[in-house]
Design a protein around this motif. Structure first.
Motif, PDB file in Angstrom:
ATOM      1  N   GLY A  28      -2.219  34.672  35.732  1.00 16.76           N
ATOM      2  CA  GLY A  28      -2.407  33.236  35.581  1.00 16.76           C
ATOM      3  C   GLY A  28      -1.557  32.439  36.555  1.00 16.76           C
ATOM      4  N   ASN A  29      -1.995  31.224  36.827  1.00 17.16           N
ATOM      5  CA  ASN A  29      -1.225  30.306  37.670  1.00 17.16           C
ATOM      6  C   ASN A  29      -1.580  28.872  37.303  1.00 17.16           C
ATOM      7  OD1 ASN A  29      -3.771  30.204  39.570  1.00 17.16           O
ATOM      8  ND2 ASN A  29      -3.067  32.325  39.623  1.00 17.16           N
ATOM      9  N   ILE A  30      -0.684  27.965  37.635  1.00 21.90           N
ATOM     10  CA  ILE A  30      -0.817  26.576  37.223  1.00 21.90           C
ATOM     11  C   ILE A  30      -0.211  25.680  38.297  1.00 21.90           C
ATOM     12  CG2 ILE A  30       1.355  26.720  35.920  1.00 21.90           C
ATOM     13  CD1 ILE A  30       0.117  24.817  33.847  1.00 21.90           C
ATOM     14  N   SER A  31      -0.823  24.515  38.511  1.00 19.31           N
ATOM     15  CA  SER A  31      -0.289  23.557  39.482  1.00 19.31           C
ATOM     16  C   SER A  31      -0.521  22.150  38.974  1.00 19.31           C
ATOM     17  CB  SER A  31      -0.968  23.739  40.850  1.00 19.31           C
ATOM     18  OG  SER A  31      -2.353  23.421  40.779  1.00 19.31           O
ATOM     19  N   ALA A  32       0.267  21.210  39.476  1.00 19.02           N
ATOM     20  CA  ALA A  32       0.107  19.810  39.075  1.00 19.02           C
ATOM     21  C   ALA A  32       0.571  18.890  40.188  1.00 19.02           C
ATOM     22  CB  ALA A  32       0.897  19.522  37.797  1.00 19.02           C
ATOM     23  N   ASP A  36       4.381  11.618  44.270  1.00 21.85           N
ATOM     24  CA  ASP A  36       4.305  11.330  45.703  1.00 21.85           C
ATOM     25  C   ASP A  36       3.127  12.019  46.386  1.00 21.85           C
ATOM     26  OD1 ASP A  36       5.097  13.973  45.768  1.00 21.85           O
ATOM     27  OD2 ASP A  36       6.962  13.623  46.873  1.00 21.85           O
ATOM     28  N   GLY A  37       2.219  12.617  45.594  1.00 17.55           N
ATOM     29  CA  GLY A  37       1.051  13.268  46.171  1.00 17.55           C
ATOM     30  C   GLY A  37       1.241  14.727  46.505  1.00 17.55           C
ATOM     31  N   GLY A  38       2.415  15.268  46.234  1.00 16.24           N
ATOM     32  CA  GLY A  38       2.659  16.680  46.468  1.00 16.24           C
ATOM     33  C   GLY A  38       2.194  17.529  45.303  1.00 16.24           C
ATOM     34  N   LEU A  39       2.624  18.778  45.273  1.00 15.40           N
ATOM     35  CA  LEU A  39       2.227  19.704  44.211  1.00 15.40           C
ATOM     36  C   LEU A  39       3.417  20.518  43.730  1.00 15.40           C
ATOM     37  CD1 LEU A  39      -1.076  21.385  45.498  1.00 15.40           C
ATOM     38  CD2 LEU A  39      -0.882  19.773  43.599  1.00 15.40           C
ATOM     39  N   LEU A  40       3.424  20.800  42.435  1.00 14.59           N
ATOM     40  CA  LEU A  40       4.286  21.821  41.853  1.00 14.59           C
ATOM     41  C   LEU A  40       3.388  22.973  41.437  1.00 14.59           C
ATOM     42  CD1 LEU A  40       6.624  19.604  39.651  1.00 14.59           C
ATOM     43  CD2 LEU A  40       7.311  20.937  41.663  1.00 14.59           C
ATOM     44  N   VAL A  41       3.763  24.197  41.808  1.00 12.96           N
ATOM     45  CA  VAL A  41       2.889  25.353  41.612  1.00 12.96           C
ATOM     46  C   VAL A  41       3.706  26.527  41.072  1.00 12.96           C
ATOM     47  CG1 VAL A  41       1.264  26.924  42.743  1.00 12.96           C
ATOM     48  CG2 VAL A  41       1.533  24.589  43.618  1.00 12.96           C
ATOM     49  N   SER A  42       3.108  27.292  40.167  1.00 18.09           N
ATOM     50  CA  SER A  42       3.789  28.488  39.680  1.00 18.09           C
ATOM     51  C   SER A  42       3.907  29.505  40.817  1.00 18.09           C
ATOM     52  CB  SER A  42       3.041  29.099  38.497  1.00 18.09           C
ATOM     53  OG  SER A  42       1.690  29.379  38.823  1.00 18.09           O
ATOM     54  N   THR A  87     -10.219  13.227  41.077  1.00 17.99           N
ATOM     55  CA  THR A  87      -9.589  12.994  39.775  1.00 17.99           C
ATOM     56  C   THR A  87      -8.672  14.135  39.351  1.00 17.99           C
ATOM     57  OG1 THR A  87     -11.505  13.958  38.652  1.00 17.99           O
ATOM     58  CG2 THR A  87     -11.520  11.569  38.973  1.00 17.99           C
ATOM     59  N   ALA A  88      -8.630  15.212  40.128  1.00 15.75           N
ATOM     60  CA  ALA A  88      -7.841  16.377  39.725  1.00 15.75           C
ATOM     61  C   ALA A  88      -6.352  16.103  39.858  1.00 15.75           C
ATOM     62  CB  ALA A  88      -8.223  17.595  40.559  1.00 15.75           C
ATOM     63  N   GLY A  89      -5.651  16.201  38.729  1.00 17.57           N
ATOM     64  CA  GLY A  89      -4.198  16.061  38.736  1.00 17.57           C
ATOM     65  C   GLY A  89      -3.495  17.360  38.411  1.00 17.57           C
ATOM     66  N   LYS A 167      -7.333  15.830  34.643  1.00 17.87           N
ATOM     67  CA  LYS A 167      -6.699  14.623  35.168  1.00 17.87           C
ATOM     68  C   LYS A 167      -5.185  14.764  35.214  1.00 17.87           C
ATOM     69  CE  LYS A 167      -6.382  12.194  30.745  1.00 17.87           C
ATOM     70  NZ  LYS A 167      -6.711  10.961  29.982  1.00 17.87           N
ATOM     71  N   ASP A 168      -4.629  15.580  34.326  1.00 16.27           N
ATOM     72  CA  ASP A 168      -3.199  15.880  34.332  1.00 16.27           C
ATOM     73  C   ASP A 168      -3.016  17.266  33.734  1.00 16.27           C
ATOM     74  OD1 ASP A 168      -3.174  15.600  31.467  1.00 16.27           O
ATOM     75  OD2 ASP A 168      -2.927  13.438  31.720  1.00 16.27           O
ATOM     76  N   VAL A 169      -1.787  17.740  33.697  1.00 17.85           N
ATOM     77  CA  VAL A 169      -1.566  19.127  33.308  1.00 17.85           C
ATOM     78  C   VAL A 169      -1.887  19.367  31.833  1.00 17.85           C
ATOM     79  CG1 VAL A 169       0.914  18.880  32.807  1.00 17.85           C
ATOM     80  CG2 VAL A 169       0.011  21.091  33.598  1.00 17.85           C
ATOM     81  N   GLU A 170      -1.636  18.386  30.978  1.00 18.70           N
ATOM     82  CA  GLU A 170      -1.988  18.561  29.566  1.00 18.70           C
ATOM     83  C   GLU A 170      -3.497  18.633  29.382  1.00 18.70           C
ATOM     84  OE1 GLU A 170       0.642  16.920  26.299  1.00 18.70           O
ATOM     85  OE2 GLU A 170       1.017  15.457  27.870  1.00 18.70           O
TER      86      GLU A 170
END
Length: 215
Positions: A28-32, A36-42, A87-89, A167-170
């Protein structure tokens, strides 16, 4: 939401899914998206049960890795959703057992993977596309998602696992859990005559809840 809070939330939601058996080991992997328009990723090779907020892969708005551990090898898959769906957050990918089992069935519908058993999968996911098998990490997975031209928020990778953008991680986590629950119901009901939602009921849900419903 501050970046620090988002880091904590990603790890909290990932651990919740791991603890309930929705993905195991280092799968599994997850990102959000960050503010500032960047990403946090597992990071690659990490377990959803033991993600460290401080070690998440951090990308800037131009897609450059600026801190943290090396990211998941499925980055082309995540990037494809972000690039084609404004719309992807957040994007989540699991190896959830019932969804994978349903993808193995010879009658699985490639255009509309989940049978209409309850309203919630329709409301949260719209139609789910079933994509063919790809080697894990194969950039062709991202190309297949791009080929959908942003029309689907969720896909099922055959013999592999579901991927959902929200739209967001939740929202993304809630939706992918709904996908797995519906797949579980579908497998439970195989071989049993059941009352599925009618086309009229589906149409009413799509209209009332303004669901993206690719015809």
């Amino acid at each position: 939401m501050t970046e620090a809070a988002l880091r904590e939330l990603i790890c909290l939601l990932a651990k919740s899914m791991f603890d309930r058996g929705l993905t195991g080991g280092s799968t599994g992997n997850i990102s959000a998206r960050t503010e500032d328009g960047g990403l946090l990723v597992s990071p690659t090779g990490t377990s959803f049960g033991r993600l460290d907020p401080a070690r998440l892969s951090r990308f800037d708005a131009s897609g450059r890795l600026i801190e943290g551990d090396p990211p998941t090898k499925e980055m082309p898959l995540h990037a494809a959703f972000y690039d084609t769906r404004s719309t992807a957050g957040a994007v989540v990918h699991l190896h959830s057992c019932h969804a994978v089992a349903l993808s193995l069935m010879p009658d699985a519908d490639a255009d509309d993977f989940l049978p209409p058993l309850t309203p919630y999968a329709i409301m949260k996911l719209g139609k789910v596309a079933l994509l063919p098998f790809f080697r894990p990490g194969d950039p062709a997975m991202g190309q297949a998602v791009r080929g959908l031209a942003g029309k689907r928020s969720a896909v099922m990778l055959a013999n592999h696992g579901p991927v959902v953008a929200g739209k967001d991680v939740e929202a993304a986590c809630n939706a992918i859990e709904e996908l797995e629950d519906t797949a579980r119901l579908a497998m439970m009901m195989r071989g049993i005559e059941s009352r599925q939602l009618t086309p009229a009921q589906i149409s009413d849900l799509v209209t009332h809840f303004d669901v993206e419903w690719d015809a």
